[in-house]
Write a protein that holds these residues in place. Structure first.
Motif, PDB file in Angstrom:
ATOM      1  N   LEU A   1     -48.577 -41.772  78.142  1.00 49.06           N
ATOM      2  CA  LEU A   1     -49.424 -40.576  78.176  1.00 49.06           C
ATOM      3  C   LEU A   1     -50.664 -40.770  77.329  1.00 49.06           C
ATOM      4  O   LEU A   1     -51.770 -40.363  77.706  1.00 49.06           O
ATOM      5  CB  LEU A   1     -48.626 -39.362  77.695  1.00 49.06           C
ATOM      6  CG  LEU A   1     -47.559 -38.850  78.660  1.00 49.06           C
ATOM      7  CD1 LEU A   1     -46.607 -37.893  77.947  1.00 49.06           C
ATOM      8  CD2 LEU A   1     -48.189 -38.161  79.851  1.00 49.06           C
ATOM      9  N   ARG A   2     -50.479 -41.399  76.171  1.00 50.49           N
ATOM     10  CA  ARG A   2     -51.621 -41.646  75.284  1.00 50.49           C
ATOM     11  C   ARG A   2     -52.612 -42.616  75.920  1.00 50.49           C
ATOM     12  O   ARG A   2     -53.829 -42.425  75.850  1.00 50.49           O
ATOM     13  CB  ARG A   2     -51.115 -42.186  73.943  1.00 50.49           C
ATOM     14  CG  ARG A   2     -52.209 -42.264  72.871  1.00 50.49           C
ATOM     15  CD  ARG A   2     -51.657 -42.812  71.569  1.00 50.49           C
ATOM     16  NE  ARG A   2     -50.551 -42.005  71.063  1.00 50.49           N
ATOM     17  CZ  ARG A   2     -49.290 -42.415  70.982  1.00 50.49           C
ATOM     18  NH1 ARG A   2     -48.951 -43.635  71.374  1.00 50.49           N
ATOM     19  NH2 ARG A   2     -48.344 -41.628  70.499  1.00 50.49           N
ATOM     20  N   GLU A   3     -52.096 -43.649  76.575  1.00 51.44           N
ATOM     21  CA  GLU A   3     -52.968 -44.636  77.210  1.00 51.44           C
ATOM     22  C   GLU A   3     -53.727 -44.030  78.391  1.00 51.44           C
ATOM     23  O   GLU A   3     -54.899 -44.325  78.608  1.00 51.44           O
ATOM     24  CB  GLU A   3     -52.140 -45.840  77.675  1.00 51.44           C
ATOM     25  CG  GLU A   3     -51.672 -46.739  76.549  1.00 51.44           C
ATOM     26  CD  GLU A   3     -52.828 -47.337  75.762  1.00 51.44           C
ATOM     27  OE1 GLU A   3     -53.819 -47.782  76.386  1.00 51.44           O
ATOM     28  OE2 GLU A   3     -52.756 -47.319  74.515  1.00 51.44           O
ATOM     29  N   GLN A   4     -53.065 -43.168  79.175  1.00 50.37           N
ATOM     30  CA  GLN A   4     -53.720 -42.590  80.341  1.00 50.37           C
ATOM     31  C   GLN A   4     -54.848 -41.653  79.943  1.00 50.37           C
ATOM     32  O   GLN A   4     -55.765 -41.414  80.719  1.00 50.37           O
ATOM     33  CB  GLN A   4     -52.704 -41.833  81.200  1.00 50.37           C
ATOM     34  CG  GLN A   4     -52.243 -40.542  80.564  1.00 50.37           C
ATOM     35  CD  GLN A   4     -51.593 -39.564  81.526  1.00 50.37           C
ATOM     36  OE1 GLN A   4     -51.159 -39.917  82.608  1.00 50.37           O
ATOM     37  NE2 GLN A   4     -51.535 -38.326  81.109  1.00 50.37           N
ATOM     38  N   ASP A   5     -54.792 -41.106  78.738  1.00 50.54           N
ATOM     39  CA  ASP A   5     -55.796 -40.141  78.298  1.00 50.54           C
ATOM     40  C   ASP A   5     -57.209 -40.723  78.325  1.00 50.54           C
ATOM     41  O   ASP A   5     -58.187 -39.997  78.496  1.00 50.54           O
ATOM     42  CB  ASP A   5     -55.467 -39.617  76.899  1.00 50.54           C
ATOM     43  CG  ASP A   5     -54.281 -38.655  76.908  1.00 50.54           C
ATOM     44  OD1 ASP A   5     -53.911 -38.194  77.999  1.00 50.54           O
ATOM     45  OD2 ASP A   5     -53.740 -38.382  75.824  1.00 50.54           O
ATOM     46  N   HIS A   6     -57.325 -42.041  78.156  1.00 48.42           N
ATOM     47  CA  HIS A   6     -58.653 -42.668  78.202  1.00 48.42           C
ATOM     48  C   HIS A   6     -59.293 -42.500  79.583  1.00 48.42           C
ATOM     49  O   HIS A   6     -60.510 -42.367  79.707  1.00 48.42           O
ATOM     50  CB  HIS A   6     -58.545 -44.164  77.860  1.00 48.42           C
ATOM     51  CG  HIS A   6     -57.992 -44.440  76.500  1.00 48.42           C
ATOM     52  ND1 HIS A   6     -58.629 -44.022  75.344  1.00 48.42           N
ATOM     53  CD2 HIS A   6     -56.868 -45.073  76.105  1.00 48.42           C
ATOM     54  CE1 HIS A   6     -57.916 -44.405  74.289  1.00 48.42           C
ATOM     55  NE2 HIS A   6     -56.843 -45.036  74.716  1.00 48.42           N
ATOM     56  N   PHE A   7     -58.458 -42.503  80.612  1.00 47.93           N
ATOM     57  CA  PHE A   7     -58.955 -42.351  81.982  1.00 47.93           C
ATOM     58  C   PHE A   7     -59.048 -40.883  82.390  1.00 47.93           C
ATOM     59  O   PHE A   7     -59.888 -40.510  83.211  1.00 47.93           O
ATOM     60  CB  PHE A   7     -58.031 -43.090  82.954  1.00 47.93           C
ATOM     61  CG  PHE A   7     -57.833 -44.542  82.621  1.00 47.93           C
ATOM     62  CD1 PHE A   7     -58.786 -45.487  82.959  1.00 47.93           C
ATOM     63  CD2 PHE A   7     -56.699 -44.959  81.949  1.00 47.93           C
ATOM     64  CE1 PHE A   7     -58.610 -46.826  82.638  1.00 47.93           C
ATOM     65  CE2 PHE A   7     -56.505 -46.292  81.625  1.00 47.93           C
ATOM     66  CZ  PHE A   7     -57.464 -47.230  81.967  1.00 47.93           C
ATOM     67  N   VAL A   8     -58.194 -40.066  81.816  1.00 47.73           N
ATOM     68  CA  VAL A   8     -58.103 -38.669  82.205  1.00 47.73           C
ATOM     69  C   VAL A   8     -59.213 -37.814  81.595  1.00 47.73           C
ATOM     70  O   VAL A   8     -59.757 -36.914  82.245  1.00 47.73           O
ATOM     71  CB  VAL A   8     -56.728 -38.099  81.812  1.00 47.73           C
ATOM     72  CG1 VAL A   8     -56.697 -36.580  81.952  1.00 47.73           C
ATOM     73  CG2 VAL A   8     -55.642 -38.739  82.674  1.00 47.73           C
ATOM     74  N   ALA A   9     -59.566 -38.099  80.334  1.00 45.65           N
ATOM     75  CA  ALA A   9     -60.528 -37.255  79.617  1.00 45.65           C
ATOM     76  C   ALA A   9     -61.839 -37.062  80.373  1.00 45.65           C
ATOM     77  O   ALA A   9     -62.327 -35.925  80.483  1.00 45.65           O
ATOM     78  CB  ALA A   9     -60.783 -37.825  78.218  1.00 45.65           C
ATOM     79  N   PRO A  10     -62.466 -38.120  80.924  1.00 39.01           N
ATOM     80  CA  PRO A  10     -63.716 -37.897  81.663  1.00 39.01           C
ATOM     81  C   PRO A  10     -63.537 -37.020  82.903  1.00 39.01           C
ATOM     82  O   PRO A  10     -64.451 -36.287  83.277  1.00 39.01           O
ATOM     83  CB  PRO A  10     -64.143 -39.325  82.057  1.00 39.01           C
ATOM     84  CG  PRO A  10     -63.445 -40.218  81.092  1.00 39.01           C
ATOM     85  CD  PRO A  10     -62.139 -39.553  80.823  1.00 39.01           C
ATOM     86  N   VAL A  11     -62.365 -37.093  83.537  1.00 39.24           N
ATOM     87  CA  VAL A  11     -62.117 -36.263  84.722  1.00 39.24           C
ATOM     88  C   VAL A  11     -62.027 -34.797  84.332  1.00 39.24           C
ATOM     89  O   VAL A  11     -62.637 -33.918  84.960  1.00 39.24           O
ATOM     90  CB  VAL A  11     -60.826 -36.711  85.430  1.00 39.24           C
ATOM     91  CG1 VAL A  11     -60.538 -35.797  86.635  1.00 39.24           C
ATOM     92  CG2 VAL A  11     -60.931 -38.152  85.892  1.00 39.24           C
TER      93      VAL A  11
END
Length: 259
Positions: free
Chosen positions: A225-235
């Motif tokens: 979940l922490r790693e995916q946040d890098h991709f999710v935040a801009p969305v």
């Protein structure tokens, strides 16, 4: 059994060592806003703090589990995220007590993610799951992209995540996502039967089983979940995300811009 307590949006009721946590926002199909998320977090804290509560059940009132995030509240700047604990105060919380989702009606978006954060799922035959976020210019960052592919085949999970299509409970049971199917209106009674079968056993044994499974999977989930946040935040910060929420609130089709 004790009387139900809690805030108007979230009620709790003790039933012989089981804490039933009920989301009760009929005007919003039990969608979660900030206040509801904080109330759910408080209910989980109660479940975790008391030695006499051996199992928890998460459900929704009035024949609906949860429509997920309250997009109308989100469009106004309200967030259903509790810091350090995720969506609804549940999805990023290391819950040590076994938790069962009792699902009637819709469990969409964050509703599915709340169910995925539970250890077991009991659902009515006519219930519907679904990660519908792509329809609104966002993605499911609170377990949908991490936990769903671990519960069902990856290719099926990918189809559901990319299309936002619904997942009927009967199909979810075939895929192994749902433990027990019931007739409509019977999800909570069946979940209570399951919970009492668990609670009948030795408390130390129950705690040990949950702890071993947590340490084997939950910490890996936390890292993912922490790693995916890098991709999710801009969305989530995009103009399309705001447009999706506005379109939902205004009951119109969204106009995507890709930024």
């Amino acid at each position: 059994m004790t009387e139900a307590t809690g805030t108007p949006a979230v009620r709790t009721e003790e039933r012989d060592g089981v804490l039933v946590i009920t989301i009760d926002r009929p005007q919003a199909r039990n969608a979660v806003d900030g206040a509801t998320a904080r109330a759910l977090a408080a209910a989980i804290d109660e479940l975790e703090a008391r030695d006499d509560l051996l199992v928890g059940i998460l459900t929704g009132a009035n024949g609906v589990f949860s429509a997920g995030m309250d997009l109308k509240a989100f469009a106004k700047g309200d967030t259903p995220i509790v810091e350090g604990r995720g969506f609804a105060g549940i999805t990023r919380t290391d819950i040590k007590t076994p938790l069962i989702a009792a699902v009637e009606g819709y469990a969409l978006g964050g509703g599915t993610e709340m169910a995925l954060a539970c250890d077991m799922i009991v659902a009515a035959r006519d219930a519907t799951f679904g990660q519908t976020e792509v329809h609104y210019g966002i993605v499911p960052p609170e377990g949908g992209m991490v936990r769903l592919p671990e519960r069902i085949p990856r290719n099926i999970a990918l189809e559901l995540l990319l299309t936002g299509d619904p997942l009927p409970a009967a199909r979810a049971e075939q895929l192994g996502l749902v433990n027990h199917l019931t007739e409509p209106g019977e999800a909570l009674p069946q979940a209570l039967k399951l919970a009492h079968r668990v609670a009948h056993n030795a408390p130390l044994a129950i705690a040990a089983v949950k702890r071993v499974l947590n340490e084997r999977t939950a910490f890996r989930d936390t890292d993912a979940l922490r790693e995916q946040d890098h991709f999710v935040a801009p969305v989530l910060a995009s103009q399309d995300a705001r447009e999706g929420a506005r379109a939902f609130a205004e009951k119109r089709s969204p106009h995507w811009q890709g930024r």
